[in-house]
Design an enzyme around this catalytic site. Structure first.
Site, PDB file in Angstrom:
ATOM      1  N   HIS A   1       0.862  -1.185   0.000  1.00 57.36           N
ATOM      2  CA  HIS A   1       0.000   0.000   0.000  1.00 57.36           C
ATOM      3  C   HIS A   1       0.901   1.239   0.000  1.00 57.36           C
ATOM      4  O   HIS A   1       2.120   1.125  -0.144  1.00 57.36           O
ATOM      5  CB  HIS A   1      -0.997  -0.031   1.168  1.00 57.36           C
ATOM      6  CG  HIS A   1      -0.372   0.107   2.518  1.00 57.36           C
ATOM      7  ND1 HIS A   1      -0.228   1.317   3.152  1.00 57.36           N
ATOM      8  CD2 HIS A   1       0.152  -0.818   3.358  1.00 57.36           C
ATOM      9  CE1 HIS A   1       0.355   1.145   4.321  1.00 57.36           C
ATOM     10  NE2 HIS A   1       0.602  -0.153   4.471  1.00 57.36           N
ATOM     11  N   MET A   2       0.351   2.416   0.118  1.00 53.19           N
ATOM     12  CA  MET A   2       1.080   3.663  -0.127  1.00 53.19           C
ATOM     13  C   MET A   2       2.393   3.801   0.655  1.00 53.19           C
ATOM     14  O   MET A   2       3.433   4.071   0.070  1.00 53.19           O
ATOM     15  CB  MET A   2       0.187   4.869   0.164  1.00 53.19           C
ATOM     16  CG  MET A   2       0.862   6.193  -0.135  1.00 53.19           C
ATOM     17  SD  MET A   2       1.323   6.394  -1.865  1.00 53.19           S
ATOM     18  CE  MET A   2      -0.176   7.101  -2.489  1.00 53.19           C
TER      19      MET A   2
END
Length: 88
Positions: A15-16
């Site tokens: 994820h980010m």
């Protein structure tokens, strides 16, 4: 070219935050970094491409490094992935 297979072990995958951490570290190398996942060939130095690949916990990936510092890049990728991408 050098490559290695991995299973993504951090609970939220790429994820980010961990993707950004990975890209930041891989961008320090001159070698081309590719991540093979689910039929995709993703640029390991592109945050947007890495996020778009939706690599989740438990995913099997292959990291390929090609260039002058390919072994050092693969060693760093190994360290990052095996240590949870800075998440755990």
């Amino acid at each position: 070219m050098v490559s290695k297979a991995f299973k993504v072990t951090n609970s939220l995958g790429f994820h980010m935050r961990p993707a950004s951490f990975f890209v930041s570290e891989m961008s320090k190398f001159s070698s081309d970094i590719r991540i093979k996942y689910n039929g995709l060939d993703v640029d390991g130095k592109s945050l947007m491409n890495l996020i778009a690949a939706c690599i989740k916990f438990g995913s099997d990936i292959q990291v390929e490094c090609t260039g002058d510092d390919e072994q050092a890049a693969l060693d760093k990728a190994t360290e990052l992935i095996e240590n949870g991408l800075g998440e755990e």
